[in-house]
Design a protein around this motif. Structure first.
Motif, PDB file in Angstrom:
ATOM      1  N   LEU A 154       0.879  -1.280  -0.182  1.00 38.81           N
ATOM      2  CA  LEU A 154      -0.123   0.099   0.042  1.00 38.81           C
ATOM      3  C   LEU A 154       0.900   1.213   0.187  1.00 38.81           C
ATOM      4  O   LEU A 154       0.537   2.031  -0.853  1.00 38.81           O
ATOM      5  N   ILE A 155       1.811   1.352   0.821  1.00 41.00           N
ATOM      6  CA  ILE A 155       2.796   2.361   0.873  1.00 41.00           C
ATOM      7  C   ILE A 155       3.576   2.911  -0.439  1.00 41.00           C
ATOM      8  O   ILE A 155       3.887   3.613  -0.951  1.00 41.00           O
ATOM      9  N   HIS A 156       4.043   1.430  -1.123  1.00 41.52           N
ATOM     10  CA  HIS A 156       4.804   1.524  -2.276  1.00 41.52           C
ATOM     11  C   HIS A 156       3.994   1.988  -3.402  1.00 41.52           C
ATOM     12  O   HIS A 156       4.375   2.687  -4.297  1.00 41.52           O
ATOM     13  N   GLU A 157       2.457   1.778  -3.302  1.00 43.46           N
ATOM     14  CA  GLU A 157       1.706   2.175  -4.381  1.00 43.46           C
ATOM     15  C   GLU A 157       1.464   3.834  -4.458  1.00 43.46           C
ATOM     16  O   GLU A 157       1.536   4.457  -5.372  1.00 43.46           O
ATOM     17  N   PHE A 158       1.508   4.310  -3.179  1.00 39.08           N
ATOM     18  CA  PHE A 158       1.604   5.677  -3.058  1.00 39.08           C
ATOM     19  C   PHE A 158       2.728   6.321  -3.654  1.00 39.08           C
ATOM     20  O   PHE A 158       2.818   7.367  -4.256  1.00 39.08           O
ATOM     21  N   TYR A 159       3.920   5.779  -3.337  1.00 40.44           N
ATOM     22  CA  TYR A 159       5.048   6.327  -3.769  1.00 40.44           C
ATOM     23  C   TYR A 159       5.219   6.018  -5.261  1.00 40.44           C
ATOM     24  O   TYR A 159       5.950   6.989  -5.753  1.00 40.44           O
ATOM     25  N   SER A 160       4.611   5.306  -5.845  1.00 42.59           N
ATOM     26  CA  SER A 160       4.525   4.956  -7.197  1.00 42.59           C
ATOM     27  C   SER A 160       3.913   5.979  -7.972  1.00 42.59           C
ATOM     28  O   SER A 160       4.144   6.324  -9.201  1.00 42.59           O
TER      29      SER A 160
END
Length: 285
Positions: free
Chosen positions: A114-120
């Motif tokens: 979920l966090i990686h999706e935001f930074y993507s």
């Protein structure tokens, strides 16, 4: 009757040429944020800043923590704080951009996707850096990951984290601090002479290993490696040719200059302290 349209499971791997290089300052900053974390927080996450070279190497040079709330099935980031910190950092270092994010702990957790999706959405193909702040067995487990997509047709099913090569290089002064950081408890920080002594002991140990390797190759017991031999030859050739008396004189002169600078800085601190006290006393009616 079977449908003529078949569902294709697609896996999109990341570029194999992608690698990361992290500076020790980032590791120190992450560990400091972990020590200062709120009592109820189990881990710390934050933003990684740096640059991306044309060959695909991600140079991680700075970082800052981002407040968050995390549960078993959701993660909430303070996006406003993240953007304000980014603007503040770019005012000082405008060339540094977002290259990914970090988290403390051993490896990837359930909420990392979920966090990686935001930074993507902040940067294309962000780096996920994990730092094991517990230093199990006295070793720091630091890994870097990128996310690869697992899709069914046009629908994305999941994201898989794939580890990429990570280079952690530091000068000797930074390595001394890093070794202290790995120790759970220390009575006191080492002085300059103690740090130099530890560096010299490590250097002597490396020279002893080189001697053993060269002797084993000359005696036919070891397998020769042209790359290692070329590196040793370049290292020996880079040493200036100077006699032992001249070397001792050079070291002593440098030591005297260093002690003189320490003496002058001590006098300056004393003068500033006296001036501050006199200024304070003059303002008292």
């Amino acid at each position: 009757m079977a449908s003529s349209e078949s569902a294709v499971l697609q896996f999109f791997p990341s570029s194999t040429s992608l690698s990361a290089k992290v500076h020790p300052l980032v590791i120190f900053n992450i560990c400091d944020c972990y020590v200062r974390r709120p009592d109820q927080a189990e881990r710390v996450i934050g933003t990684l800043l740096g640059s991306i070279s044309p060959d695909g190497t991600v140079d991680i040079r700075n970082s800052y923590a981002v407040p968050h709330n995390e549960s078993s099935d959701q993660v909430a980031l303070d996006i406003d704080y993240h953007h304000n910190m980014l603007l503040s950092h770019q005012k000082v270092n405008p060339k540094e951009v977002i290259v990914g994010w970090y988290s403390t702990g051993l490896g990837v957790t359930g909420g990392s996707a979920l966090i990686h999706e935001f930074y993507s959405r902040e940067v294309q193909n962000p780096i996920h850096l994990t730092v094991d702040t517990t230093f199990r067995n006295g070793e720091a487990t630091i890994k870097a990951f990128v996310s690869v997509s697992l899709s069914l047709g046009e629908r994305q099913l999941a994201a898989q984290f794939q580890e990429i090569p990570l280079d952690l290089r530091m000068v000797e002064a930074e390595r001394v601090g890093f070794d202290i950081l790995k120790t759970t408890m220390v009575e006191k920080l080492p002085s300059d002479l103690e740090g130099m002594e530890a560096s010299m002991e490590r250097l002597l140990a490396l020279i002893d290993d080189v001697y053993k390797y060269v002797d084993s190759v000359v005696e036919g017991q070891g397998v020769p490696d042209n790359d290692i031999g070329r590196f040793i030859a370049d290292t020996v050739a880079s040493i200036p040719k100077i006699s032992p008396p001249a070397f001792d004189r050079l070291v002593n002169d440098s030591l005297q200059d260093h002690l003189l600078l320490l003496y002058l800085s001590s006098i300056t601190r004393t003068q500033l302290s006296l001036a501050e006290k006199l200024n304070t006393a003059a303002q008292i009616p």
